[in-house]
Design a protein around this motif. Structure first.
Motif, mmCIF file in Angstrom:
data_model
loop_
_atom_site.group_PDB
_atom_site.id
_atom_site.type_symbol
_atom_site.label_atom_id
_atom_site.label_comp_id
_atom_site.label_asym_id
_atom_site.label_seq_id
_atom_site.Cartn_x
_atom_site.Cartn_y
_atom_site.Cartn_z
ATOM 1 N N GLY A 95 0.798 -1.217 0.000
ATOM 2 C CA GLY A 95 0.000 0.000 0.000
ATOM 3 C C GLY A 95 0.825 1.258 0.000
ATOM 4 N N THR A 98 0.715 3.341 -3.345
ATOM 5 C CA THR A 98 -0.452 4.215 -3.519
ATOM 6 C C THR A 98 -0.357 5.442 -2.628
ATOM 7 N N ALA A 497 -8.308 9.792 -1.436
ATOM 8 C CA ALA A 497 -7.749 8.661 -0.695
ATOM 9 C C ALA A 497 -8.835 7.862 0.000
ATOM 10 N N ARG A 500 -11.917 6.909 -3.240
ATOM 11 C CA ARG A 500 -11.431 6.108 -4.365
ATOM 12 C C ARG A 500 -10.628 4.899 -3.892
ATOM 13 N N TYR A 501 -9.758 5.108 -2.901
ATOM 14 C CA TYR A 501 -8.860 4.021 -2.481
ATOM 15 C C TYR A 501 -9.248 3.410 -1.138
#
Length: 562
Positions: A95, A98, A497, A500-501
């Motif tokens: 992670g 990202t 963040a 979307r993620y």
């Protein structure tokens, strides 16, 4: 009384210069501890104390101020590099990629908003306004090394002295600290986040993902495939790291090594990564609910934590040390900077590691002597490594890189060069037999000394023209444009963040604080969460963010202000 008047007025006197820095730094540090609505400016208040001193003409020769400023900047960024180096490349795993992409996007947005404010609110024909906006940018993102890098780049563009961009920095910094925290809170309400739900999510994730925490269990060998095979063969077949610290064979307890052959009915005391425990148990045999009795041992065994302080051990791999076969002991755990790790065979020893060693007392003591195990050795800082790194960093930072369209060659300079070399030494120094370990307090002391020298020098130099530049000039514009530079990227990136993620909100808080390299924001995030998610988010993006802040400062100045 003439002696005391001369002490405060004779700017060429060494005593006067030392007195000047002592007063500015001490006053700035003390005032920086004052909290307003629970927020303090910290050591950065030294800049404001320096501005006041410069404004009342309590100053020093320019050459001395420049020297102290550059020396302070070098010490500051080099110590930061040593600190973040070991985790810089690891931060891109899983992670972390990202999170670092989000941080990079936020940094790009900061720069984009700065240029938008410049074209919307300022006279673009005035050559001073863009450099001042660069200072405002770095105050808005509370990044002092970036200010230093921009200052250094300006010196190459304006050899006779350019604008004192610290004035813009000083205007934007206070609202920058407040804005980072405020915008982070705003993200919470925009995305309708419940702090209780986020805490529960972290707890559930920790339960499902135990990472590399060491796990201990006693297993009985019941798999016929294991009979007649060595511990090394079993470990290789499993593809997992296991350490067998004791083995019960035909009623006798012994210390096994990697060549020990297992038989059906043997009982093994296993240490492995917690995530691997279930698979290892399924392969070897059932877990037993028992503990080893000390009186059953053939020889007295001890467990001892040993401190790695011998420089010769720096960078050596655990698997190549052959502790079990050569020394008759097993290394079961490794602690580094407060984190307990499973003793993987690929682990590289660093000076400062603490290892848990199990075996006969005599053998354990022999290993302790080999590894150093001397706290006194860690008390002495590795000065040679620091100054070798600074020397190489200055050479590296002075290399000119010609880029078409740029008025002067690009150089990483006194900020970028030492920073990159420090990161590389912190990560790979063991390969060159360089001991990079310094205690946290020693690193912090050197870093803070460098920072206050830099801030005091910049403030004193900027103080002479601060009133005309800020109070009678565009000071208010620097304040509100700086606030826009602070909050707009946070609101955009923080929302992306989350929506979307789907990152945990506390991880987002840490990521945003790390992107802005802002300790007060991290402190607020840590106070809001009982777990380590904010600190992990902060440390994941901090190394790359610090590098990009410094590097982009020079690019902006050299490309746009020349």
């Amino acid at each position: 009384m003439d002696w005391i008047i001369n002490l405060f007025t004779n700017t060429e006197s060494v005593a006067h210069i030392v007195l000047l820095y002592a007063i500015v730094i001490s006053v700035g540090v003390l005032l920086g501890k004052v909290k307003i609505f629970g927020i303090s400016l910290g050591v950065t208040f030294v800049l404001f104390a320096g501005i006041i001193a410069g404004h009342i003409h309590f100053t020093a020769p320019t050459d001395i101020l420049n020297f102290a400023q550059d020396l302070g900047l070098i010490l500051f960024v080099f110590c930061i590099g040593l600190q973040v180096g070991p985790g810089f490349f690891e931060s891109f795993r899983k992670g972390g990629v990202t999170l670092n992409l989000l941080a990079t996007s936020a940094i790009a947005l900061n720069i984009a908003v700065m240029f938008a404010c410049f074209f919307l609110f300022f006279d673009t024909s005035n050559s001073v306004n863009l450099p001042m906006m660069v200072g405002t940018l770095y105050g808005a993102v509370t990044n002092t090394p970036g200010l230093g890098a921009a200052n250094e780049a300006l010196a190459s563009v304006f050899p006779d002295g350019g604008p004192q961009i610290a004035s813009g920095y000083a205007c934007a910094y206070p609202l920058g600290v407040v804005g980072i925290i405020g915008a982070t809170i705003a993200v919470r309400y925009i995305c309708r986040i419940s702090l209780e739900d986020e805490e529960k999510q972290l707890a559930d994730a920790e339960a499902e993902n135990p990472h590399e925490k060491p796990h201990q269990m006693v297993l009985r060998v019941s798999n016929k495939y294991i009979t007649g095979r060595t511990l090394m063969q079993i470990s290789e077949f499993l593809g997992r790291d296991i350490v067998c610290t004791r083995l019960l064979h035909e009623g006798s307890i012994e210390i096994p090594n990697r060549n020990t052959i297992l038989n059906l009915g043997d009982e093994m005391l296993i240490v492995c990564a917690e995530a691997d425990a279930e698979a290892i148990q399924a392969f070897i045999g059932p877990k037993l609910d028992k503990e080893w009795e000390a009186e059953d041992l053939n020889q007295p065994l001890v467990s001892k934590r040993i401190l790695v302080t011998n420089p010769k051990m720096n960078g050596k791999t655990l698997g190549k040390m052959h502790f079990s076969s050569v020394y008759g002991v097993n290394v079961t755990r490794i602690t580094r900077q407060g984190m307990e790790l499973f003793a993987s065979r690929n682990h590289h020893f660093h000076v400062g590691d603490r290892i848990m060693v199990v075996g006969p007392e005599e053998n354990v003591n022999r290993v302790a002597d080999m590894m150093g195990n001397s706290i006194k050795r860690l008390d002495a800082p590795n000065i040679a490594t620091i100054f070798i790194g600074i020397f190489v960093g200055i050479l590296f930072g002075s290399l000119p890189i010609a880029i078409p369209g740029m008025p002067v060659p690009l150089k990483l300079g006194l900020a970028g060069g030492p920073l990159i070399i420090a990161i590389l030494i912190g990560r790979f120094g063991y390969r060159m037999k360089l001991v990079t370990y310094t205690t946290s307090s020693a690193n912090m002391m050197l870093r803070e000394i460098g920072l206050v020298l830099f801030l005091a020098s910049v403030g004193i130099k900027a103080g002479a023209g601060f009133w005309n530049t800020v109070i009678e000039g565009d000071g208010l514009k620097y304040v509100y444009t700086g606030f826009l530079i602070t909050i707009i990227p946070i609101l955009i990136i923080g929302t992306i963040a989350r929506l979307r993620y789907h990152f945990n909100y506390f991880t987002i808080m840490g990521m945003l604080a790390g992107t802005y390299t802002d300790p007060p924001a991290l402190a607020y995030a840590n106070a809001s969460c009982s777990r380590e998610a904010p600190a992990i988010g902060y440390s994941t993006v901090y190394p790359l963010s610090m590098f990009l802040r410094i590097f982009t400062a020079q690019l902006i100045v050299l490309f746009c202000c020349g």
